[in-house]
Scaffold this active site. Structure first.
Site, PDB file in Angstrom:
ATOM      1  N   ARG A 187       0.832  -1.211   0.000  1.00 33.07           N
ATOM      2  CA  ARG A 187       0.000   0.000   0.000  1.00 33.07           C
ATOM      3  C   ARG A 187       0.861   1.254   0.000  1.00 33.07           C
ATOM      4  NH1 ARG A 187      -4.833  -1.834   4.228  1.00 33.07           N
ATOM      5  NH2 ARG A 187      -5.430  -3.705   3.059  1.00 33.07           N
ATOM      6  N   CYS A 245      -0.848   6.785   8.261  1.00 38.32           N
ATOM      7  CA  CYS A 245      -1.258   5.435   7.848  1.00 38.32           C
ATOM      8  C   CYS A 245      -2.433   5.570   6.889  1.00 38.32           C
ATOM      9  CB  CYS A 245      -1.612   4.573   9.065  1.00 38.32           C
ATOM     10  SG  CYS A 245      -2.886   5.273  10.139  1.00 38.32           S
ATOM     11  N   ARG A 246      -3.470   4.772   7.032  1.00 40.03           N
ATOM     12  CA  ARG A 246      -4.657   4.875   6.186  1.00 40.03           C
ATOM     13  C   ARG A 246      -5.692   5.812   6.790  1.00 40.03           C
ATOM     14  NH1 ARG A 246      -9.221   5.188   4.340  1.00 40.03           N
ATOM     15  NH2 ARG A 246     -10.217   3.780   2.854  1.00 40.03           N
ATOM     16  N   LYS A 247      -5.933   5.687   8.095  1.00 41.20           N
ATOM     17  CA  LYS A 247      -6.980   6.496   8.724  1.00 41.20           C
ATOM     18  C   LYS A 247      -6.621   6.922  10.147  1.00 41.20           C
ATOM     19  CE  LYS A 247      -9.512   2.153   9.435  1.00 41.20           C
ATOM     20  NZ  LYS A 247     -10.724   1.407   9.079  1.00 41.20           N
ATOM     21  N   GLY A 248      -5.327   7.020  10.441  1.00 42.68           N
ATOM     22  CA  GLY A 248      -4.905   7.542  11.735  1.00 42.68           C
ATOM     23  C   GLY A 248      -4.938   6.537  12.871  1.00 42.68           C
ATOM     24  N   VAL A 249      -5.006   5.254  12.552  1.00 42.91           N
ATOM     25  CA  VAL A 249      -5.072   4.227  13.596  1.00 42.91           C
ATOM     26  C   VAL A 249      -3.715   3.566  13.804  1.00 42.91           C
ATOM     27  CG1 VAL A 249      -6.099   2.025  14.289  1.00 42.91           C
ATOM     28  CG2 VAL A 249      -7.531   3.828  13.319  1.00 42.91           C
ATOM     29  N   THR A 250      -3.211   2.845  12.803  1.00 39.14           N
ATOM     30  CA  THR A 250      -1.942   2.138  13.013  1.00 39.14           C
ATOM     31  C   THR A 250      -0.757   3.107  13.113  1.00 39.14           C
ATOM     32  OG1 THR A 250      -1.562   1.703  10.648  1.00 39.14           O
ATOM     33  CG2 THR A 250      -2.797   0.045  11.897  1.00 39.14           C
ATOM     34  N   SER A 272      -4.476  11.180   7.593  1.00 39.47           N
ATOM     35  CA  SER A 272      -3.662  10.153   6.940  1.00 39.47           C
ATOM     36  C   SER A 272      -4.020   9.992   5.448  1.00 39.47           C
ATOM     37  CB  SER A 272      -3.750   8.836   7.710  1.00 39.47           C
ATOM     38  OG  SER A 272      -2.956   8.914   8.888  1.00 39.47           O
TER      39      SER A 272
END
Length: 294
Positions: A187, A245-250, A272
């Site tokens: 990704r 990341c993708r949405k601020g989680v990982t 993100s």
């Protein structure tokens, strides 16, 4: 006993089970299940109702977010966060322990950990190894839902721990801070779809997939191993750093890992890739797939 872990980013299942058995869960110690799963795969709230750590409450990341934003899990307002965690019995004097039930050990708990820190709460810890290892080690679970006495929480956003789209755009030219992207390599490189979006990365970002910091059992790796991971990617923990990341989680796994190494000020780009993809100009979306097609 609680004082021994104040300020620590991680607590062990052994420590928490002793606190539970000793009846310490209450106004001074709250346990929050911050699990979230794709709805078609698992139902986090239902699983919580069926079994959870005794005394825990469910921290619903779908509720505790900016619901007016087009992006998935943007931070809520100070008042929204304060009201929400206050209803869970959390005050500014509460030691909060967060966990989740992901099969890897931990995915969403570091996001809740970072959210508390972003709103000025220092006494927050992640359960090392998550619910998966809590169960594996034979610690108690229950279906009994506790009703914590509401508390007053005063939230004050610490903007040092947060990056906006505008700051990230500006940094592409200025390079004032390092950027680490925690998504899987495909990704990041742009060779596979990112949950329906074309993928790629922010110019200048370095890729450290978040699971790099976890052992095979789902526990956090040692500080020495984490430091080596950052060194191998030429990330300097003595200099400013933001995670995406993708949405601020990982991305919050990057902040947690750096925190364990003594770096307390890693910022998370809340929007993100989900925001960057929709708002950044094409030249600021680096993708090997696009380059190969060209």
């Amino acid at each position: 006993m609680a004082r021994q872990v104040l300020g620590r980013a991680l607590v062990t299942a052994k420590w928490l089970s002793e606190a539970v058995r000793a009846g310490r869960v209450g106004p001074s110690l709250r346990i929050l299940d911050a699990s979230w799963y794709p709805p078609q795969e698992r139902n986090a709230r239902q699983e919580f109702k069926e079994r959870h750590i005794p005394g825990a409450s469910f921290f619903d990341i779908e509720e505790c977010r900016d619901q007016s934003s087009p992006y998935d899990f943007m931070l809520p307002s100070e008042s929204h966060f304060a009201d929400y965690v206050g209803r869970l019995g959390v005050s500014n004097d509460t030691h909060v322990v967060v966990y989740d039930g992901d099969k890897l050990g931990t995915i969403y708990a570091p996001r809740a950990w970072w959210m508390f820190r972003a709103f000025g709460h220092k006494e927050v810890s992640v359960l090392n190894g998550g619910f998966k290892n809590w169960v594996k080690e034979g610690h108690p679970v229950t279906a009994e839902v506790s009703q914590p006495t509401p508390a007053v929480f005063k939230a004050r956003l610490n903007t040092v721990l947060l990056k906006t789209f505008e700051e990230m755009i500006q940094n592409v030219g200025s390079l004032r801070f390092q950027v680490v992207d925690s998504r899987p390599e495909g990704r990041f490189r742009g060779t596979e779809l990112d949950q329906g979006l074309e993928s790629g990365h922010i110019p200048g970002a370095v890729n450290i997939p978040f699971h790099s910091f976890l052992t095979e059992t789902g526990h956090e790796k040692s500080i020495e191993e984490i430091q080596e991971i950052f060194r191998d990617k030429k990330v300097d923990l003595s200099k400013p750093l933001a995670a995406t990341c993708r949405k601020g989680v990982t991305a919050c796994h990057i902040a947690l890992a750096a925190y364990l190494c003594g770096k307390r000020d890693v910022a998370v780009y809340d929007g993100s890739w989900s925001e960057w993809f929709h708002r950044a100009p094409p030249r600021y979306k680096v993708s090997e797939l696009k380059r190969n097609k060209a």
